[in-house]
Design an enzyme around this catalytic site. Structure first.
Site, PDB file in Angstrom:
ATOM      1  N   HIS A  94       3.158  20.418  -9.706  1.00 19.10           N
ATOM      2  CA  HIS A  94       4.100  20.913  -8.704  1.00 19.10           C
ATOM      3  C   HIS A  94       3.780  20.357  -7.313  1.00 19.10           C
ATOM      4  CE1 HIS A  94       5.390  23.772  -5.566  1.00 19.10           C
ATOM      5  NE2 HIS A  94       6.513  23.779  -6.273  1.00 19.10           N
ATOM      6  N   CYS A 144      -6.411 -20.931  -3.471  1.00 15.49           N
ATOM      7  CA  CYS A 144      -6.586 -19.471  -3.466  1.00 15.49           C
ATOM      8  C   CYS A 144      -7.685 -19.040  -2.502  1.00 15.49           C
ATOM      9  CB  CYS A 144      -6.875 -18.952  -4.871  1.00 15.49           C
ATOM     10  SG  CYS A 144      -8.402 -19.598  -5.580  1.00 15.49           S
TER      11      CYS A 144
END
Length: 808
Positions: A433, A764
């Site tokens: 909840h 990279c």
């Protein structure tokens, strides 16, 4: 039944209603009817039942003249005054509960329940156990979530108990939280009716249940099914009373027949809700035996079955509504038959309502002591003074802007949750909840912290960070942070591919929303150091470990795996798989492990297997380990993980890359070693790349082209080894510069050699992220791809477009 008869019916069976009947029987019941009619024939199990209609509710209200009485009660309602709200809610509920149902409504419910008993072959015909659930006529609409606004009663049996439970459901239309929610969301209290669903129980009290979403709840990533599971009836998962198991499944390759379980996380599952025998209560919580807490509730076949159903349900509702509709689904497993069931399905109401055009990112600019951790909800940062509240009766002490710290929340807490700057709970998972409401309100929350209410004190200033991956952190003090908003509309498409460097699987789904062409570097080191933590050889030779404390630590770490090397394979495969799934079908280049011997030694059990080297940077690392008899077995585990990702999960976009390969001959030996372990170059589209980070990689690039399918320039090591300096030495660090003429000439030679042989080449390393002029230099040389750190993807993309002369 004609439309007029339906409008006036007091009871309708689920198979008589569908999605267009929200006004008649509410969102929950109309959805159950839709699934029974349309999806049960396709193999999705849904328990049957019937619903009282909105007409039945109005018939009750009108026959007793309740509307005027209720209007008087609400005449001076002030939902922002907690005491006023509680008083008005109590009056309204008492009025409804003290007013009997009309005789014809009682009779209709009794007859339908008797008929349900007959359908399920009950010997007594009166004692079939049912769930009695509220379904508001404005509930479960895509724009609003009435999560748990009205009541649910489980294990109800007998006509008298069913009618009483229906009566309580009617009264629950006026719980404090429901009144507050309607008022704040502009729903008229007297335009919302209540339908009640009476549904055959699934005996999940003897097995397990949970919630699943057909979308990742935190990032809005559309291609994953997120499943939570705990023992017993499902209310504990929904309410956040337990920390459930969590599973993540990749939708596209599941549809192709693969088994892509990307992640499995064990929850503590301390309690379970079961049937109560005797007494006035219908259910009770009991402790889960320790042995069961240490096991997953679901096996792989069940996880995949639920995920397939989630896809079918999402596809169906998207088709019915004519728009993409991710779903929030409750499931249950029957402990008697072993069958799985879907007991509810509603549209997801948070991620589906977000604009995909603006990317909002939060970043902490400083750090302090971490007071507590748990599962992060959302990706934001919130801060303020903490307010610890353990009792719902003390809500009136909460002040707007405070950070709510509590055990768990339920809908009674909603009037103050919307005023909080952040929320921390001890209990609950990502579908509880507190998590649902926090997401809906855009408030950062940390659930399942375990001890938040003990370690955080009321009045203490804290910062709640959900911006650092799946682990949310509560920091001491009010920390400085920044928020960046990026518009993703009208971005240019460049010839040079823009890739991203991604090491942390927990951030992959959120990073996938950035505009890029794939992953140019996924490092295994992060997954091994943070998720696996143990040296692979310590797992293979576990029985021979000499340090008892290390042995005990590894035993605890691998307690779910009898086969300890398999722990390494599974964890590594899940990490790689999550990154590959996030960017699928774009290429994801995965660099095989490149720890140095001193770094390997720092892993659990590592010291027993690693040499002491004078200069680990230039020692036993990368390719030279992979075929060495001293490490071969460990490399086999890495290969097995890649094979699992590609062949079992179906993520063939993964391209393994070999680091620190000193000679073409060494490269060939590694290729042969991979083939021995099932990774055969060219088979199932497998390509293998090599890092271009040594001068020999550049000088002999034409020979490396015969061994590998592509290159990725590692500018950090290439700079270090071209200039002959140790970048970790402060004495020569000022000379380290990728823009040095010698380094740039090396890069130029590498690109030209790869192009001449028709091989792909990218970069990279750090340089293009740090230096826009270096990115410009690469583009002008015609490099195929540039892989960047996430924070520089957008700026470099725009720079590359400018160099290429491309406009948005």
């Amino acid at each position: 039944m004609g439309s007029i008869e339906r409008e006036k019916a007091l009871i309708l069976w689920f198979e008589e209603v569908g999605t267009e009947d929200v006004g008649l029987v509410g969102g929950k019941n109309s959805s159950l009817g839709e699934m029974i009619q349309q999806l049960q024939p396709k193999g999705i199990n849904v328990p049957n039942g019937f619903a009282t209609t909105a007409h039945a509710y109005w018939h009750f209200i009108e026959s007793a003249g309740l509307e005027n009485k209720l209007r008087k009660i609400f005449a001076d309602l002030d939902v922002d005054d907690v005491n006023n709200l509680q008083e008005r809610g109590q009056y309204a509920r008492s009025l409804i509960l003290n007013t009997p149902f009309p005789a014809d409504l009682q009779e209709a419910i009794a007859n339908a329940y008797t008929s349900l008993c007959e359908r399920f072959g009950s010997a007594t015909r009166q004692q079939v156990d049912v769930a009695v659930r509220s379904s508001a006529t404005a509930e479960d609409l895509p724009e609003a979530s009435f999560a748990g606004q009205q009541e649910t009663y489980l294990n109800v049996y007998g006509i008298k108990a069913v009618i009483e439970s229906c009566h309580k459901c009617f009264a629950s239309l006026f719980t404090d939280r429901a009144i507050s929610y309607r008022q704040h969301n502009g729903f008229d209290h007297f335009a919302v009716a209540l339908s009640v669903g009476i549904q055959k129980m699934v005996r999940s009290d003897l097995a397990s249940s949970g919630v699943m979403f057909s979308i990742d709840t935190e990032t809005g990533f559309k291609d994953a099914v997120f499943i939570t599971a705990a023992y017993g009836l499902g209310e504990n998962v929904v309410q956040g009373a337990v920390n459930p198991d969590e599973y993540l499944v990749f939708k596209p390759t599941l549809k192709q027949g693969y088994r892509p379980i990307l992640d499995k996380r064990l929850g503590s599952k301390a309690i379970k809700l079961v049937y109560d025998t005797g007494g006035s209560k219908l259910t009770k919580n009991v402790a889960v035996p320790k042995a069961d807490r240490g096991k997953f509730c679901l096996n792989s076949d069940e996880i995949l079955q639920l995920a397939k159903w989630a896809i079918q349900i999402e596809d169906h509702y998207s088709q019915v509504r004519g728009t993409y509709t991710p779903m929030d689904i409750e499931w249950a497993k029957d402990g008697i038959t072993g069958e799985l069931f879907i007991v509810q399905a509603r549209p997801e109401t948070v991620q589906s309502q977000k604009s995909g055009n603006v990317l909002k990112t939060y970043r902490l600019k400083e750090s302090t002591q971490v007071l507590a951790t748990g599962r992060s909800v959302g990706a934001a940062i919130g801060q303020g003074k903490a307010r610890v509240i353990l009792d719902v009766g003390k809500l009136n002490v909460f002040q707007p802007g405070e950070v709510l710290i509590t055990h768990r929340t339920d809908p009674d807490w909603e009037p103050i949750m919307k005023k909080a700057s952040a929320i921390v709970t001890n209990q609950g998972g990502r579908t509880c909840h507190a998590a649902i409401i926090a997401r809906e309100m855009g408030i950062p929350a940390i659930v399942g912290s375990g001890n938040g209410t003990e370690v955080i004190k009321s009045g203490q200033e804290v910062t709640i960070s959900c911006a650092e991956g799946e682990e949310g952190r509560v920091y001491e003090g009010l920390l400085d942070f920044e928020v960046t908003e990026t518009t993703l509309d009208n971005l240019p498409r460049t010839r040079t591919q823009i890739f991203m460097n991604v090491g942390n699987p927990e951030q992959a789904f959120s990073l996938a929303s950035l505009p890029c062409d794939g992953v140019g570097l996924a490092r295994l080191e992060f997954i091994i150091a943070n998720h696996i933590k143990a040296h692979p050889l310590a797992l293979i030779h576990f029985d021979e470990l000499q340090d008892d404390s290390v042995k005990a630590e590894i035993a605890e770490l691998t307690k779910l795996h009898q086969d300890k090397p398999q722990f390494f394979v599974d964890k590594l495969a899940r990490g790689i798989g999550t990154i590959a799934a996030a960017f699928y079908p774009k290429p994801v280049i995965v660099r095989m492990s490149d720890f140095k011997s001193n770094e390997y030694a720092n892993l659990l059990g590592g010291r027993q297997f690693e040499p002491k080297e004078e200069n680990p940077m230039l020692g036993w690392r990368g390719a030279s380990r992979y075929y060495d008899p001293l490490y071969q077995q460990a490399f086999a585990l890495e290969c097995e993980a890649i094979l699992k990702v590609r062949d079992r999960m179906g993520l063939t976009n993964v391209i393994p890359m070999i680091p620190f390969c000193r000679t073409p001959e060494e490269g060939q030996r590694v290729i042969e070693e991979m083939a021995k372990n099932g990774l055969k170059r060219g088979e199932n589209g497998l390509q293998v790349y090599v890092m271009c980070e040594l001068p020999s990689n550049v000088i002999l690039a034409d020979e490396y082209c015969e061994v590998f399918d592509g290159f990725s320039i590692g500018s950090n090591d290439l700079t270090q080894l071209t200039l002959g300096l140790d970048r970790d030495s402060a004495l020569v660090a000022h000379l380290f510069d990728e823009r040095n003429r010698g380094v740039k000439r090396m890069v130029k030679m590498a690109i030209e050699a790869a192009k001449a042989k028709g091989r792909k080449i990218g970069i990279c390393g750090q340089a293009p992220s740090d230096y826009p002029e270096f990115a410009k230099f690469l583009v002008e040389l015609g490099i195929d791809s540039i892989s960047l750190n996430p924070d520089s993807v957008l700026s470099t993309l725009l720079k590359v477009a400018e160099v290429e002369g491309v406009k948005a």
